[in-house]
Scaffold this motif. Structure first.
Motif, PDB file in Angstrom:
ATOM      1  N   TYR A 175       0.832  -1.214   0.000  1.00 18.99           N
ATOM      2  CA  TYR A 175       0.000   0.000   0.000  1.00 18.99           C
ATOM      3  C   TYR A 175       0.863   1.259   0.000  1.00 18.99           C
ATOM      4  O   TYR A 175       0.607   2.203  -0.761  1.00 18.99           O
ATOM      5  CB  TYR A 175      -0.912  -0.018   1.227  1.00 18.99           C
ATOM      6  N   TYR A 176       1.905   1.280   0.835  1.00 26.80           N
ATOM      7  CA  TYR A 176       2.799   2.436   0.868  1.00 26.80           C
ATOM      8  C   TYR A 176       3.429   2.677  -0.502  1.00 26.80           C
ATOM      9  O   TYR A 176       3.472   3.816  -0.988  1.00 26.80           O
ATOM     10  CB  TYR A 176       3.903   2.231   1.906  1.00 26.80           C
ATOM     11  N   ASP A 177       3.939   1.631  -1.114  1.00 30.88           N
ATOM     12  CA  ASP A 177       4.606   1.769  -2.412  1.00 30.88           C
ATOM     13  C   ASP A 177       3.638   2.284  -3.466  1.00 30.88           C
ATOM     14  O   ASP A 177       4.001   3.132  -4.296  1.00 30.88           O
ATOM     15  CB  ASP A 177       5.193   0.423  -2.850  1.00 30.88           C
ATOM     16  N   HIS A 178       2.402   1.761  -3.423  1.00 31.73           N
ATOM     17  CA  HIS A 178       1.402   2.200  -4.406  1.00 31.73           C
ATOM     18  C   HIS A 178       1.093   3.683  -4.233  1.00 31.73           C
ATOM     19  O   HIS A 178       1.035   4.435  -5.221  1.00 31.73           O
ATOM     20  CB  HIS A 178       0.135   1.365  -4.248  1.00 31.73           C
ATOM     21  N   GLU A 179       0.893   4.095  -2.995  1.00 34.98           N
ATOM     22  CA  GLU A 179       0.566   5.498  -2.746  1.00 34.98           C
ATOM     23  C   GLU A 179       1.719   6.423  -3.136  1.00 34.98           C
ATOM     24  O   GLU A 179       1.503   7.495  -3.717  1.00 34.98           O
ATOM     25  CB  GLU A 179       0.217   5.705  -1.264  1.00 34.98           C
ATOM     26  N   MET A 180       2.935   6.011  -2.835  1.00 33.10           N
ATOM     27  CA  MET A 180       4.098   6.813  -3.207  1.00 33.10           C
ATOM     28  C   MET A 180       4.214   6.916  -4.724  1.00 33.10           C
ATOM     29  O   MET A 180       4.524   7.976  -5.279  1.00 33.10           O
ATOM     30  CB  MET A 180       5.364   6.183  -2.622  1.00 33.10           C
ATOM     31  N   GLU A 181       3.952   5.835  -5.400  1.00 33.35           N
ATOM     32  CA  GLU A 181       4.020   5.821  -6.864  1.00 33.35           C
ATOM     33  C   GLU A 181       2.964   6.746  -7.469  1.00 33.35           C
ATOM     34  O   GLU A 181       3.240   7.486  -8.422  1.00 33.35           O
ATOM     35  CB  GLU A 181       3.824   4.398  -7.373  1.00 33.35           C
ATOM     36  N   GLU A 182       1.762   6.728  -6.880  1.00 32.46           N
ATOM     37  CA  GLU A 182       0.693   7.585  -7.384  1.00 32.46           C
ATOM     38  C   GLU A 182       1.041   9.062  -7.208  1.00 32.46           C
ATOM     39  O   GLU A 182       0.805   9.883  -8.102  1.00 32.46           O
ATOM     40  CB  GLU A 182      -0.621   7.256  -6.665  1.00 32.46           C
ATOM     41  N   ARG A 183       1.585   9.416  -6.060  1.00 33.41           N
ATOM     42  CA  ARG A 183       1.951  10.819  -5.830  1.00 33.41           C
ATOM     43  C   ARG A 183       3.103  11.234  -6.742  1.00 33.41           C
ATOM     44  O   ARG A 183       3.166  12.373  -7.190  1.00 33.41           O
ATOM     45  CB  ARG A 183       2.351  11.028  -4.352  1.00 33.41           C
ATOM     46  N   THR A 184       4.021  10.309  -7.021  1.00 37.97           N
ATOM     47  CA  THR A 184       5.118  10.610  -7.935  1.00 37.97           C
ATOM     48  C   THR A 184       4.584  10.871  -9.336  1.00 37.97           C
ATOM     49  O   THR A 184       5.049  11.790 -10.036  1.00 37.97           O
ATOM     50  CB  THR A 184       6.129   9.450  -7.954  1.00 37.97           C
ATOM     51  N   LYS A 185       3.610  10.095  -9.759  1.00 36.29           N
ATOM     52  CA  LYS A 185       2.995  10.297 -11.082  1.00 36.29           C
ATOM     53  C   LYS A 185       2.320  11.667 -11.170  1.00 36.29           C
ATOM     54  O   LYS A 185       2.289  12.287 -12.232  1.00 36.29           O
ATOM     55  CB  LYS A 185       1.972   9.195 -11.358  1.00 36.29           C
ATOM     56  N   GLU A 186       1.785  12.122 -10.042  1.00 37.80           N
ATOM     57  CA  GLU A 186       1.153  13.442 -10.028  1.00 37.80           C
ATOM     58  C   GLU A 186       2.174  14.562 -10.149  1.00 37.80           C
ATOM     59  O   GLU A 186       1.825  15.696 -10.482  1.00 37.80           O
ATOM     60  CB  GLU A 186       0.370  13.630  -8.734  1.00 37.80           C
ATOM     61  N   GLY A 187       3.437  14.252  -9.862  1.00 39.56           N
ATOM     62  CA  GLY A 187       4.492  15.241  -9.982  1.00 39.56           C
ATOM     63  C   GLY A 187       5.139  15.654  -8.687  1.00 39.56           C
ATOM     64  O   GLY A 187       6.056  16.485  -8.681  1.00 39.56           O
ATOM     65  N   HIS A 188       4.695  15.079  -7.564  1.00 35.90           N
ATOM     66  CA  HIS A 188       5.275  15.435  -6.280  1.00 35.90           C
ATOM     67  C   HIS A 188       6.620  14.744  -6.078  1.00 35.90           C
ATOM     68  O   HIS A 188       6.869  13.659  -6.614  1.00 35.90           O
ATOM     69  CB  HIS A 188       4.331  15.044  -5.139  1.00 35.90           C
ATOM     70  N   LEU A 189       7.479  15.387  -5.260  1.00 34.05           N
ATOM     71  CA  LEU A 189       8.747  14.782  -4.872  1.00 34.05           C
ATOM     72  C   LEU A 189       8.495  13.910  -3.654  1.00 34.05           C
ATOM     73  O   LEU A 189       8.037  14.392  -2.619  1.00 34.05           O
ATOM     74  CB  LEU A 189       9.778  15.870  -4.546  1.00 34.05           C
ATOM     75  N   MET A 190       8.791  12.626  -3.764  1.00 30.89           N
ATOM     76  CA  MET A 190       8.526  11.691  -2.678  1.00 30.89           C
ATOM     77  C   MET A 190       9.836  11.188  -2.070  1.00 30.89           C
ATOM     78  O   MET A 190      10.852  11.086  -2.754  1.00 30.89           O
ATOM     79  CB  MET A 190       7.712  10.499  -3.180  1.00 30.89           C
TER      80      MET A 190
END
Length: 539
Positions: free
Chosen positions: A134-149
């Motif tokens: 779940y953590y990896d998925h959420e981080m990946e989604e935010r990265t796709k949005e353009g945020h720095l994770m």
């Protein structure tokens, strides 16, 4: 400033906060009338501004703040509070409370009971295979949005699991609420105004002392008061250049901000080296109560500062690196905010060993902000409410740091450096062998200095009384009073993220008792704040 400018450049508070203050003062005036037995409500201009400040300290700080606020609610003082600020662990409690738009009007015990059921589960549950996926998925989604994770944001997701987790169809359901959503909780002035904190670290300039630039987060805007630069909360993290929004990114949810606010592990290589070698802190080093450094000592970590070097070396810069830090796109990028900065006490341009002495190295020139836990600067949230524009008259300090005197010393030094009125604190009293449940500090010479009512984490009369004026009887009750908040065997060390139900409830009961047991002190100081405010209005 052009109409399409995406920022607010001003040292004053925003219009939305001004509107909140007008509404809140009416309610605070009514609360003080009832609490102090006044013949009529106070006029809004004569209502003192009262702020509750929370400290860092992980789960201990969160639990203690719940207890402290519970105590203030029981004595009737919570309705007289205008601001609540938090650092690190205390932001966890605030984030939980402000999920409810009317939390201060309801019994805090209901929220405490929910958190008790969550914070007493095993920490290992946050590291299960499903959780990590779940953590990896959420981080990946935010990265796709353009945020720095970074791992800082993953840490926020772990805290989400411990505090907010909801399960849907057997799977974790993510928290979608945002900081701007908390505007509902202050729209009518019904709750105190929340201010969360982090600091932008300027510590990579060779030969210079580090600088922690305070960043405040509110439901309306986020910014760095040092530069007088703020953006709307929903725009934080988006791309800006010369004050214009270049690319809008979706607002991140609360757990990602919690990761930033409580990133105590965002230490430099120097700090890691000190912990690994057990080196003795030098005189210029400061202490931060945000993470465990040595189990044989109190649960604090010493922030190691590099001695000034006579020549700039790559090795020095390397040691100042922070391997794990929250990086956010800098909303001030490209702006020249220092043309008259030597006129403002926010800057130390006169000190040639300070980063401010190098205008071309100031934060607006950086493409990103390096945000970390504000406990790396001062482990209590006084700085935001000490802004002169907020005109705070009384600070109620609910401090659950291992070193209560140290955080006040740092606050006093900060105020001295920035020409901010603050009472002279008798630290010798706080360092005495017998600590008190509450301390009162007031500057009799400077009417602009706020009164400070300081509640440290101590277990004094609670050992003999289970409630104010109610002595403990029998072995079981006496044992319940032996809450260990000082020794190396304390269950409340910062490294412990979860507690047993007994330990959680014991700390809540202790911290609420310490407030309730000093109700008369609180009433006396509230009355003094009212008198002091009235005197200022007649000057």
């Amino acid at each position: 400033i052009p109409d399409d400018f995406g920022m607010r450049l001003d040292f004053d508070i925003p219009p939305q906060e001004r509107e909140f203050l007008q509404k809140r003062k009416v309610l605070v005036g009514q609360a003080l009338q009832k609490l102090l037995g006044l013949s009529s409500p106070l006029e809004p201009k004569k209502v003192p501004v009262i702020a509750v400040v929370g400290s860092g300290g992980g789960t201990r700080a969160m639990t203690g703040l719940f207890g402290g606020l519970k105590g203030l609610q029981q004595v009737g003082a919570l309705d007289a509070v205008t601001y609540i600020t938090g650092v690190s662990g205390s932001t966890w409690a605030m984030s939980t409370l402000y999920q409810d738009a009317n939390w201060s009007k309801q019994d805090i015990n209901s929220v405490i009971s929910v958190i008790e059921g969550r914070i007493t589960k095993s920490f290992m549950s946050s590291l299960s295979k499903e959780k990590r996926r779940y953590y990896d998925h959420e981080m990946e989604e935010r990265t796709k949005e353009g945020h720095l994770m970074s791992y800082v944001h993953k840490w926020g997701l772990i805290i989400e699991h411990l505090l907010f987790e909801k399960v849907k169809n057997g799977l974790p359901s993510k928290t979608t609420t945002t900081l701007s959503d908390q505007g509902r909780a202050v729209s009518d002035g019904q709750n105190p105004f929340p201010i969360y904190t982090a600091v932008n670290m300027m510590d990579k300039i060779s030969g210079c002392e580090p600088e922690a630039e305070w960043c405040e987060f509110t439901p309306y805007e986020i910014g760095i008061e040092k530069y007088g630069a703020f953006v709307r909360t929903e725009d934080f993290g988006s791309h800006f250049f010369l004050g214009h929004m270049i690319k809008k990114l979706p607002e991140v949810s609360i757990p990602y901000l919690i990761g930033i606010w409580s990133s105590a592990f965002s230490v430099s290589l120097n700090q890691l080296w000190q912990v690994a070698t057990g080196s003795t802190p030098a005189p210029e080093e400061v202490t931060v109560d945000s993470q465990q450094a040595n189990e044989a000592e109190p649960s604090t970590m010493d922030t190691y500062l590099v001695n000034q070097c006579t020549d700039a070396t790559g090795f020095e810069r390397f040691l100042k690196n922070r391997p794990v830090v929250a990086q956010v796109y800098n909303f001030m990028r490209g702006l020249l905010l220092h043309w008259d900065y030597n006129e403002y006490c926010n800057f130390k341009a006169w000190n040639n060993t300070h980063p401010d002495a190098y205008p071309n190295r100031l934060t607006p020139n950086d493409p990103i902000l390096n945000l970390v836990d504000a406990g790396h600067a001062i482990n209590i949230g006084c700085v935001p409410i000490l802004r002169p524009q907020r005109e705070v008259d009384l600070i109620i300090s609910l401090s659950y740091s291992w070193e209560p005197a140290n955080i006040l010393k740092k606050t006093a030094n900060y105020c001295k450096d920035h020409d901010i009125p603050f009472p002279n604190v008798d630290y010798a009293i706080m360092d005495a062998a017998h600590e008190k449940e509450v301390y009162v500090f007031e500057d009799g010479e400077d009417p602009n200095a706020p009164i400070v009512l300081h509640f440290p984490m101590v277990n004094d009369t609670y050992r003999q009384f289970k409630a104010p004026g109610v002595p403990r009887k029998g072995e079981k009750e006496m044992k319940a009073g032996e809450v260990d908040v000082k020794t190396n065997k304390s269950p409340y060390k910062t490294k412990n993220l979860t507690y047993s139900k007994e330990d959680f409830r014991a700390l809540v009961d202790l911290t609420s008792y310490n407030v309730i047991n000093n109700k008369q002190h609180i009433l006396n100081i509230l009355r003094r704040a009212v008198e002091k405010k009235a005197a200022k209005m007649t000057q």
